[in-house]
Enzyme design. Structure first.
Site, PDB file in Angstrom:
ATOM      1  N   GLY A  51       0.636  -1.182  -0.009  1.00 46.53           N
ATOM      2  CA  GLY A  51      -0.084   0.101   0.126  1.00 46.53           C
ATOM      3  C   GLY A  51       0.905   1.198  -0.069  1.00 46.53           C
ATOM      4  O   GLY A  51       1.992   1.012   0.250  1.00 46.53           O
ATOM      5  N   CYS A  78       5.328  -6.641   2.421  1.00 45.46           N
ATOM      6  CA  CYS A  78       5.780  -5.061   2.564  1.00 45.46           C
ATOM      7  C   CYS A  78       4.636  -4.351   3.296  1.00 45.46           C
ATOM      8  O   CYS A  78       4.670  -4.652   4.612  1.00 45.46           O
ATOM      9  CB  CYS A  78       5.548  -4.371   1.078  1.00 45.46           C
ATOM     10  SG  CYS A  78       6.491  -2.578   1.188  1.00 45.46           S
ATOM     11  N   TYR A  79       3.801  -3.691   3.012  1.00 44.26           N
ATOM     12  CA  TYR A  79       2.803  -3.021   3.936  1.00 44.26           C
ATOM     13  C   TYR A  79       2.001  -4.121   4.680  1.00 44.26           C
ATOM     14  O   TYR A  79       1.855  -3.787   6.011  1.00 44.26           O
ATOM     15  CB  TYR A  79       2.003  -1.995   3.221  1.00 44.26           C
ATOM     16  CG  TYR A  79       0.586  -1.415   3.619  1.00 44.26           C
ATOM     17  CD1 TYR A  79       0.804  -0.014   4.086  1.00 44.26           C
ATOM     18  CD2 TYR A  79      -0.469  -1.964   3.674  1.00 44.26           C
ATOM     19  CE1 TYR A  79      -0.070   0.602   4.812  1.00 44.26           C
ATOM     20  CE2 TYR A  79      -1.699  -1.259   4.192  1.00 44.26           C
ATOM     21  CZ  TYR A  79      -1.262   0.214   4.955  1.00 44.26           C
ATOM     22  OH  TYR A  79      -2.696   0.662   5.165  1.00 44.26           O
ATOM     23  N   HIS A 164       9.564  -7.821  -1.621  1.00 41.95           N
ATOM     24  CA  HIS A 164       8.366  -8.088  -2.745  1.00 41.95           C
ATOM     25  C   HIS A 164       8.904  -9.436  -3.587  1.00 41.95           C
ATOM     26  O   HIS A 164       9.620  -9.098  -4.526  1.00 41.95           O
ATOM     27  CB  HIS A 164       8.410  -6.855  -3.674  1.00 41.95           C
ATOM     28  CG  HIS A 164       7.406  -5.616  -2.991  1.00 41.95           C
ATOM     29  ND1 HIS A 164       6.196  -5.874  -3.004  1.00 41.95           N
ATOM     30  CD2 HIS A 164       8.212  -4.828  -2.700  1.00 41.95           C
ATOM     31  CE1 HIS A 164       6.036  -4.516  -2.560  1.00 41.95           C
ATOM     32  NE2 HIS A 164       6.862  -3.877  -2.181  1.00 41.95           N
ATOM     33  N   GLU A 166       7.266 -11.030  -5.421  1.00 42.24           N
ATOM     34  CA  GLU A 166       6.587 -11.013  -6.751  1.00 42.24           C
ATOM     35  C   GLU A 166       7.262 -10.394  -8.054  1.00 42.24           C
ATOM     36  O   GLU A 166       7.056 -10.508  -9.119  1.00 42.24           O
ATOM     37  CB  GLU A 166       5.281 -10.480  -6.599  1.00 42.24           C
ATOM     38  CG  GLU A 166       5.174  -8.865  -6.497  1.00 42.24           C
ATOM     39  CD  GLU A 166       5.325  -8.577  -4.787  1.00 42.24           C
ATOM     40  OE1 GLU A 166       5.757  -9.176  -4.189  1.00 42.24           O
ATOM     41  OE2 GLU A 166       4.718  -7.416  -4.632  1.00 42.24           O
ATOM     42  N   SER A 217     -13.013  -6.042 -32.762  1.00 44.43           N
ATOM     43  CA  SER A 217     -12.062  -5.183 -32.904  1.00 44.43           C
ATOM     44  C   SER A 217     -10.963  -5.445 -33.826  1.00 44.43           C
ATOM     45  O   SER A 217     -10.118  -4.853 -34.497  1.00 44.43           O
ATOM     46  CB  SER A 217     -11.230  -4.203 -31.586  1.00 44.43           C
ATOM     47  OG  SER A 217     -10.571  -5.045 -30.903  1.00 44.43           O
ATOM     48  N   GLY A 218     -10.886  -6.881 -33.681  1.00 40.46           N
ATOM     49  CA  GLY A 218      -9.567  -7.627 -34.321  1.00 40.46           C
ATOM     50  C   GLY A 218      -8.476  -7.821 -33.481  1.00 40.46           C
ATOM     51  O   GLY A 218      -7.581  -8.603 -33.761  1.00 40.46           O
ATOM     52  N   GLY A 219      -8.659  -7.300 -32.146  1.00 39.56           N
ATOM     53  CA  GLY A 219      -7.586  -7.624 -31.065  1.00 39.56           C
ATOM     54  C   GLY A 219      -7.949  -9.003 -30.560  1.00 39.56           C
ATOM     55  O   GLY A 219      -9.071  -9.443 -30.645  1.00 39.56           O
ATOM     56  N   VAL A 220      -6.866  -9.440 -29.771  1.00 38.52           N
ATOM     57  CA  VAL A 220      -7.059 -10.938 -29.285  1.00 38.52           C
ATOM     58  C   VAL A 220      -8.170 -11.026 -28.183  1.00 38.52           C
ATOM     59  O   VAL A 220      -9.045 -11.849 -28.406  1.00 38.52           O
ATOM     60  CB  VAL A 220      -5.804 -11.345 -28.688  1.00 38.52           C
ATOM     61  CG1 VAL A 220      -5.233 -10.702 -27.436  1.00 38.52           C
ATOM     62  CG2 VAL A 220      -5.876 -12.799 -28.744  1.00 38.52           C
ATOM     63  N   ASP A 221      -8.584 -10.235 -27.428  1.00 30.54           N
ATOM     64  CA  ASP A 221      -9.387 -10.190 -26.524  1.00 30.54           C
ATOM     65  C   ASP A 221     -11.004 -10.174 -26.776  1.00 30.54           C
ATOM     66  O   ASP A 221     -11.420 -11.111 -26.629  1.00 30.54           O
ATOM     67  CB  ASP A 221      -9.476  -8.945 -25.383  1.00 30.54           C
ATOM     68  CG  ASP A 221      -8.020  -8.793 -24.737  1.00 30.54           C
ATOM     69  OD1 ASP A 221      -7.091  -9.649 -24.580  1.00 30.54           O
ATOM     70  OD2 ASP A 221      -7.725  -7.754 -24.437  1.00 30.54           O
ATOM     71  N   SER A 222     -11.210  -9.266 -27.617  1.00 33.79           N
ATOM     72  CA  SER A 222     -12.752  -9.288 -27.956  1.00 33.79           C
ATOM     73  C   SER A 222     -12.887 -10.608 -29.237  1.00 33.79           C
ATOM     74  O   SER A 222     -13.803 -10.917 -29.233  1.00 33.79           O
ATOM     75  CB  SER A 222     -12.943  -8.087 -29.085  1.00 33.79           C
ATOM     76  OG  SER A 222     -12.096  -7.882 -30.174  1.00 33.79           O
ATOM     77  N   THR A 223     -11.828 -10.675 -29.671  1.00 37.83           N
ATOM     78  CA  THR A 223     -12.013 -12.089 -30.847  1.00 37.83           C
ATOM     79  C   THR A 223     -12.267 -13.416 -29.914  1.00 37.83           C
ATOM     80  O   THR A 223     -12.994 -14.196 -30.166  1.00 37.83           O
ATOM     81  CB  THR A 223     -10.577 -12.381 -31.691  1.00 37.83           C
ATOM     82  OG1 THR A 223     -10.442 -11.238 -32.369  1.00 37.83           O
ATOM     83  CG2 THR A 223     -10.683 -13.554 -32.596  1.00 37.83           C
ATOM     84  N   LYS A 359      -3.937 -10.817 -19.702  1.00 35.15           N
ATOM     85  CA  LYS A 359      -3.816 -10.865 -21.208  1.00 35.15           C
ATOM     86  C   LYS A 359      -2.991 -12.217 -21.530  1.00 35.15           C
ATOM     87  O   LYS A 359      -3.530 -12.747 -22.354  1.00 35.15           O
ATOM     88  CB  LYS A 359      -2.908  -9.803 -21.442  1.00 35.15           C
ATOM     89  CG  LYS A 359      -2.473  -9.390 -22.804  1.00 35.15           C
ATOM     90  CD  LYS A 359      -3.798  -8.723 -23.455  1.00 35.15           C
ATOM     91  CE  LYS A 359      -3.700  -8.493 -24.909  1.00 35.15           C
ATOM     92  NZ  LYS A 359      -4.868  -7.653 -25.265  1.00 35.15           N
TER      93      LYS A 359
END
Ligand code: XMP
Length: 503
Positions: A51, A78-79, A164, A166, A217-223, A359
């Site tokens: 945080g 951390c926090y 951290h 990660e 849109s042709g992007g991978v997510d919407s496809t 993603k």
């Protein structure tokens, strides 16, 4: 389950946990105790993440107390580590030496958390405060020059680490997280490729018997979202591609062809005049995004109505869900089209099958679904398209110029075989004008900027070191083939401090 107190790393922690084969969710502490309680059902462990403030500034004690009481495994980072130190009765205050960046760690006690990890290694720290004295009954597991209690265990299942694990700069970070997940007893059963059937069911359930449109849109997510929805709804789904007239050259045909290959040939709705009309006189970049988002929403809603659809399938992914919904006060750098730009109330029921995925997980799904490589590898085009690649007002003349220049950049980069190493490569039409000389006569015209960047997630980016010959050829072609342009410059700025797009 990762409890987010408003730090930068909640997403990174959740992603790492998934990379280690366990599903994870992020719950902002700001969502309140009931939300935490609800989301914790079924969780094997609770991470209290970083945080921005000090544990003395804003009281999140309740969240740490709740996590400890839950009886589940807890990991404070951390926090979160300092918060545990505080609520369990230790002493937390200004570190004898604030630590930022690479820091040596010494492990003091054998513990399952450090299984397979050496006694001394280097981690990444970022803190002013520290746990100065451990809580009663806690065992100190590690120390660093500025953290007398750099890691601790309280009881069997509550751990805290000041660093951290990660971030990539921390050595042995993944091992440490894996060890904690084993302590938590979290079953290793998460793999994005396995959940296609579940997502198809989800869309079927959410849509009920209704007709749906998928905004593509042709992007991978919407496809990927549309392919899943097609499996769920068959012909009840119409993929819709809205031509806002702001696409790069050939994009509408390219996207239609690729989507047809993926089995979701879209209905192309030409609304370019309407978008240009709405953009007239608009010069502010964020205002452009809002205008494009608003008109996009209107056209989509009208199209849905025409098709008798009640449901909208969208490719929203997890970072967008968390960032747009649950982080009041987080600084808005750009209003991204599929997050803030689209009006919320379109009179359509929104179904987002990818709302839990990152993603890289969506890319994995795309592979499992057998989508064409060109979709998975396609360079992203921002939702508002060339509108944010023309500085200032968007006019037909300027659109024509930037579209031609952009096509030349694309052709030359691809011809040289450089595109695989690049995140994006494109042209920008600046508001600058400059003097040139063409055919022995003075000419006065536009300055086009070329941008090509390397990036892994668009959060940071580096200008690509394009070969000089390619840049010269691009400049030569743009100035000779695109009327009105007299000069071409190359943008050598990193992100940060610049962004990838100019607007
Ligand atoms: P920036 O310019 O913020 O861009 O460094 C990061 C990534 O996001 C894309 N981008 C957008 N995508 N709507 C989108 O859908 C937008 O308004 C938008 N603005 C930027 C950009 O192309 C890059 O990949």
């Amino acid at each position: 389950m990762v409890v987010d107190f408003g730090g930068q790393y909640a997403h990174l922690i959740a992603r790492r946990v998934r990379e280690l084969g366990r599903f994870s969710v992020i719950v902002p502490a700001a969502a309140g105790p009931e939300a935490l309680e609800r989301e914790a059902e079924g969780a094997s462990g609770i991470v209290l993440s970083g945080g921005p403030g000090s544990v003395w500034e804003e009281s999140h004690d309740w969240a740490a107390e709740w996590a400890v009481r839950s009886g589940k495994a807890v990991l404070g980072i951390c926090y979160g580590h300092q918060l545990l130190g505080k609520v369990l009765g230790g002493r937390v205050g200004r570190a004898p030496r604030p630590e930022f960046g690479p820091t040596p760690i010494e492990v003091l006690a054998g513990d399952p958390l450090f299984k397979g990890v050496p006694r001394r290694f280097t981690v990444w720290m970022s803190h002013n405060d520290a746990v100065l004295e451990p809580p009663p009954g806690a065992e100190v597991l590690a120390r660093s020059p500025g953290s007398p209690v750099a890691a601790m265990r309280w009881g069997d299942r509550v751990y805290g680490v000041q660093w951290h694990p990660e971030v990539a700069h921390s050595e042995w970070g993944m091992e440490l997280l894996e060890n904690w997940l084993e302590i938590a007893g979290a079953p290793k059963n998460w793999s994005p490729g396995d959940i296609v059937a579940e997502l198809v069911d989800y869309v079927r359930r959410e849509a009920g018997g209704a007709r749906a449109v998928a905004a593509v849109s042709g992007g991978v997510d919407s496809t990927v979202a549309a392919v899943i929805a097609r499996r769920a709804l068959g012909d009840r789904l119409t993929p819709v591609f809205i031509d806002h007239g702001l696409h790069p050259e050939g994009e509408v045909e390219r996207v239609s062809r690729l989507l047809a290959k993926a089995g979701i040939e879209p209905l192309v709705v030409d609304a370019s005049d309407r978008f240009l009309e709405a953009l007239r006189g608009v010069t502010d970049p964020e205002e452009k995004r809002r205008v494009v988002g608003r008109v996009y929403g209107e056209v989509l809603a009208e199209t849905a109505r025409r098709l008798g659809a009640e449901v909208l399938v969208q490719g929203t992914i997890y970072p967008d869900v968390i960032e747009s919904g649950a982080r009041p006060g987080a600084d808005v750098i750009k209003t991204h089209h599929n997050v803030g730009g689209l009006p919320r109330d379109l009179g359509l029921r929104v179904v987002e099958p990818l709302r839990w995925l990152y993603k890289d997980e969506v890319r994995r799904l795309a592979e499992v679904l057998g989508l064409p490589r060109e979709i998975i590898e396609k360079q992203p085009v921002p939702g508002p398209g060339l509108a944010v690649r023309i500085e200032g007002e968007v006019t037909r003349e300027k659109l024509e110029i930037v579209r031609r220049a952009d096509a030349i950049v694309r052709e030359e980069v691809e011809r040289a075989g450089l595109h695989r190493g690049l995140w994006q490569y494109f042209a920008v039409l600046t508001t600058s004008k400059a003097t040139g000389v063409k055919g022995d006569r003075r000419s006065y015209g536009y300055v086009v900027a070329v941008r090509a960047v390397e990036s892994v997630d668009a959060m940071t980016a580096r200008p690509a070191r394009l070969p000089w010959g390619v840049l010269e050829r691009i400049a030569w072609r743009i100035t000779s083939e695109v009327p009105g342009v007299v000069r071409v410059v190359y943008d050598v700025t990193s992100k940060p401090p610049a962004t990838i797009e100019w607007e």
